[in-house]
Motif scaffolding. Structure first.
Motif, PDB file in Angstrom:
ATOM      1  N   ALA A  92       0.839  -1.199   0.000  1.00  0.00           N
ATOM      2  CA  ALA A  92       0.000   0.000   0.000  1.00  0.00           C
ATOM      3  C   ALA A  92       0.870   1.243   0.000  1.00  0.00           C
ATOM      4  O   ALA A  92       1.849   1.338   0.738  1.00  0.00           O
ATOM      5  N   ALA A  93       0.506   2.198  -0.851  1.00  0.00           N
ATOM      6  CA  ALA A  93       1.217   3.480  -0.927  1.00  0.00           C
ATOM      7  C   ALA A  93       0.188   4.579  -1.124  1.00  0.00           C
ATOM      8  O   ALA A  93      -0.749   4.431  -1.921  1.00  0.00           O
ATOM      9  N   PHE A  94       0.352   5.661  -0.388  1.00  0.00           N
ATOM     10  CA  PHE A  94      -0.608   6.763  -0.475  1.00  0.00           C
ATOM     11  C   PHE A  94      -0.287   7.625  -1.691  1.00  0.00           C
ATOM     12  O   PHE A  94       0.826   8.125  -1.840  1.00  0.00           O
ATOM     13  N   ASP A  95      -1.279   7.760  -2.559  1.00  0.00           N
ATOM     14  CA  ASP A  95      -1.134   8.572  -3.766  1.00  0.00           C
ATOM     15  C   ASP A  95      -1.665   9.975  -3.469  1.00  0.00           C
ATOM     16  O   ASP A  95      -2.874  10.178  -3.326  1.00  0.00           O
ATOM     17  N   LYS A  96      -0.771  10.958  -3.369  1.00  0.00           N
ATOM     18  CA  LYS A  96      -1.175  12.325  -3.036  1.00  0.00           C
ATOM     19  C   LYS A  96      -1.981  12.967  -4.157  1.00  0.00           C
ATOM     20  O   LYS A  96      -2.781  13.883  -3.904  1.00  0.00           O
ATOM     21  N   ASN A  97      -1.792  12.510  -5.384  1.00  0.00           N
ATOM     22  CA  ASN A  97      -2.505  13.127  -6.508  1.00  0.00           C
ATOM     23  C   ASN A  97      -4.003  12.881  -6.434  1.00  0.00           C
ATOM     24  O   ASN A  97      -4.810  13.765  -6.750  1.00  0.00           O
ATOM     25  N   VAL A  98      -4.379  11.671  -6.030  1.00  0.00           N
ATOM     26  CA  VAL A  98      -5.801  11.329  -5.929  1.00  0.00           C
ATOM     27  C   VAL A  98      -6.277  11.278  -4.488  1.00  0.00           C
ATOM     28  O   VAL A  98      -7.470  11.151  -4.217  1.00  0.00           O
ATOM     29  N   GLY A  99      -5.355  11.348  -3.535  1.00  0.00           N
ATOM     30  CA  GLY A  99      -5.714  11.370  -2.123  1.00  0.00           C
ATOM     31  C   GLY A  99      -6.240  10.064  -1.587  1.00  0.00           C
ATOM     32  O   GLY A  99      -7.138  10.046  -0.746  1.00  0.00           O
ATOM     33  N   ARG A 100      -5.692   8.936  -2.053  1.00  0.00           N
ATOM     34  CA  ARG A 100      -6.140   7.638  -1.547  1.00  0.00           C
ATOM     35  C   ARG A 100      -5.021   6.618  -1.675  1.00  0.00           C
ATOM     36  O   ARG A 100      -3.982   6.876  -2.299  1.00  0.00           O
ATOM     37  N   LEU A 101      -5.251   5.433  -1.094  1.00  0.00           N
ATOM     38  CA  LEU A 101      -4.264   4.363  -1.131  1.00  0.00           C
ATOM     39  C   LEU A 101      -4.329   3.617  -2.453  1.00  0.00           C
ATOM     40  O   LEU A 101      -5.417   3.284  -2.936  1.00  0.00           O
ATOM     41  N   ASN A 102      -3.172   3.358  -3.017  1.00  0.00           N
ATOM     42  CA  ASN A 102      -3.067   2.543  -4.218  1.00  0.00           C
ATOM     43  C   ASN A 102      -2.021   1.463  -4.001  1.00  0.00           C
ATOM     44  O   ASN A 102      -1.229   1.523  -3.056  1.00  0.00           O
ATOM     45  N   ALA A 103      -2.015   0.477  -4.877  1.00  0.00           N
ATOM     46  CA  ALA A 103      -1.042  -0.609  -4.778  1.00  0.00           C
ATOM     47  C   ALA A 103       0.219  -0.253  -5.543  1.00  0.00           C
ATOM     48  O   ALA A 103       0.156   0.106  -6.722  1.00  0.00           O
ATOM     49  N   ALA A 104       1.352  -0.329  -4.863  1.00  0.00           N
ATOM     50  CA  ALA A 104       2.659  -0.150  -5.504  1.00  0.00           C
ATOM     51  C   ALA A 104       3.289  -1.530  -5.667  1.00  0.00           C
ATOM     52  O   ALA A 104       3.386  -2.294  -4.707  1.00  0.00           O
ATOM     53  N   GLU A 105       3.698  -1.844  -6.886  1.00  0.00           N
ATOM     54  CA  GLU A 105       4.259  -3.178  -7.166  1.00  0.00           C
ATOM     55  C   GLU A 105       5.779  -3.150  -7.008  1.00  0.00           C
ATOM     56  O   GLU A 105       6.445  -2.220  -7.448  1.00  0.00           O
ATOM     57  N   LEU A 106       6.281  -4.191  -6.356  1.00  0.00           N
ATOM     58  CA  LEU A 106       7.725  -4.348  -6.199  1.00  0.00           C
ATOM     59  C   LEU A 106       8.120  -5.698  -6.787  1.00  0.00           C
ATOM     60  O   LEU A 106       7.724  -6.748  -6.275  1.00  0.00           O
ATOM     61  N   ASP A 107       8.869  -5.668  -7.875  1.00  0.00           N
ATOM     62  CA  ASP A 107       9.389  -6.883  -8.507  1.00  0.00           C
ATOM     63  C   ASP A 107      10.826  -7.095  -8.044  1.00  0.00           C
ATOM     64  O   ASP A 107      11.618  -6.154  -8.021  1.00  0.00           O
ATOM     65  N   ILE A 108      11.155  -8.351  -7.709  1.00  0.00           N
ATOM     66  CA  ILE A 108      12.472  -8.654  -7.145  1.00  0.00           C
ATOM     67  C   ILE A 108      13.042  -9.887  -7.841  1.00  0.00           C
ATOM     68  O   ILE A 108      12.366 -10.921  -7.938  1.00  0.00           O
ATOM     69  N   PHE A 109      14.275  -9.765  -8.313  1.00  0.00           N
ATOM     70  CA  PHE A 109      15.046 -10.908  -8.792  1.00  0.00           C
ATOM     71  C   PHE A 109      16.122 -11.204  -7.746  1.00  0.00           C
ATOM     72  O   PHE A 109      16.843 -10.298  -7.316  1.00  0.00           O
ATOM     73  N   VAL A 110      16.217 -12.475  -7.366  1.00  0.00           N
ATOM     74  CA  VAL A 110      17.206 -12.884  -6.359  1.00  0.00           C
ATOM     75  C   VAL A 110      18.066 -13.985  -6.957  1.00  0.00           C
ATOM     76  O   VAL A 110      17.552 -15.010  -7.432  1.00  0.00           O
TER      77      VAL A 110
END
Length: 331
Positions: A92-110
């Motif tokens: 969850a990440a707060f989007d200041k442009n729309v003033g609500r919570l949105n999903a931020a995707e994190l892709d990881i290669f290990v």
């Protein structure tokens, strides 16, 4: 296992640790690298096609993984390959442009000697952890010396823990909403209740599919030594606490909405009760006035005494009805 050549980037320091950065120009890969004792953390924020070309040049990842990285609708998952581990997580990440919570995707290669993070939106926990590793050699040694599995744990753990301050803010909102309802501001909080419920719904949509992915991550054994199992179990516990808090907030918000509707309904009933009582009280008086206002001869017509008799009768009738209504609790 395919050969994974190291990036040929300029190193800023010599010895066991190194940091390298490329400027985020339009046609230049925005690659940031922190290295210590043979382990590299490569961070590429908001990856673009130029970054994909850089990755394809230096690593042998499956083409479908690249499609997942650049896809906007990828679900959380853990894919194991013979040469590397591919993890997709949402936070969850707060989007200041729309003033609500949105999903931020994190892709990881290990891999055996690298961890690559590709957030599609700026994630404060990742930025803070990467900056500490970049600027402090003692912290970089502590973070990198336990291998790629531990570095993966720290990245995911910090991102998961970042949800708790957001949840505390939602909890505070619910407390303030409850106070406002019982302080007589029910009409003003209707929109606030709706916005808070929407935040909880968005949060739940992010966390629900994430739980299965974190469970898969705990069970995987590739690049995660057995002594790190307890660390990833701790991440799962934190995720379950987040889900339990969201379940509780969901019930509280629904209860507050129901309570607020009951308060508004009670206020409306009070208004309707008063208006109905006034109408019923005035009805007999209107009847008397209508009778004596007919275009026919009535007792006491054209007499001042008759007028005052009618007025007195109406006053007595009015007082009697008010007294009767008050005794019954209708007024």
């Amino acid at each position: 296992m395919p050969s994974l050549p190291k990036p040929r980037l300029r190193r800023t320091t010599r010895g066991r640790s190194a940091v390298a950065t490329r400027p985020p120009e339009d046609d230049t890969p925005s690659v940031e690298i922190v290295e210590f004792d043979g382990l590299r953390w490569i961070n590429i924020e908001r990856p673009r096609q130029s970054d994909r070309g850089w990755l394809e040049e230096h690593f042998d990842f499956h083409p479908l993984d690249y499609e997942d990285v650049f896809s906007r609708n990828q679900r959380p998952k853990v894919d194991e390959y013979p040469e590397y581990l591919f993890v997709v997580l949402h936070f969850a990440a707060f989007d200041k442009n729309v003033g609500r919570l949105n999903a931020a995707e994190l892709d990881i290669f290990v891999g055996p000697d690298y961890v690559i993070t590709l957030p599609n939106e700026p994630l404060a926990p990742v930025e803070y952890l990467f900056e500490r590793a970049r600027s402090r050699e003692d912290f970089r040694e502590q973070l990198f010396s336990k291998g790629a599995g531990y570095l993966l744990y720290k990245i995911v753990d910090d991102c998961v823990d970042a949800s708790f301050p957001m949840l505390r803010k939602i909890g505070n909102k619910l407390e303030h909403l409850e106070e406002d309802i019982f302080e007589g501001r029910s009409k003003e909080v209707v929109k606030d209740i709706s916005n808070t419920k929407q935040e909880i719904i968005n949060f739940r949509k992010i966390v629900r599919p994430q739980r299965a992915a974190l469970g898969d991550l705990e069970r995987t054994k590739r690049y995660i030594p057995e002594d790190l199992d307890i660390y990833f179990d701790d991440i799962n516990d934190a995720s379950e606490r987040i889900w339990d808090m969201l379940e509780n907030f969901k019930e509280v918000s629904e209860g507050l909405e129901s309570t607020n509707e009951s308060v508004l309904s009670h206020q409306l009933n009070d208004i309707l009760r008063v208006l109905t009582a006034v109408s019923v009280v005035l009805l007999p008086l209107t009847l008397v006035a209508s009778i004596f206002g007919m275009n026919t001869r009535v007792p006491g017509e054209q007499s001042i005494v008759g007028f005052w008799v009618v007025i007195g009768s109406m006053v007595v009738l009015l007082g009697g009805m008010i007294y009767a209504f008050r005794r019954r609790g209708w007024l």
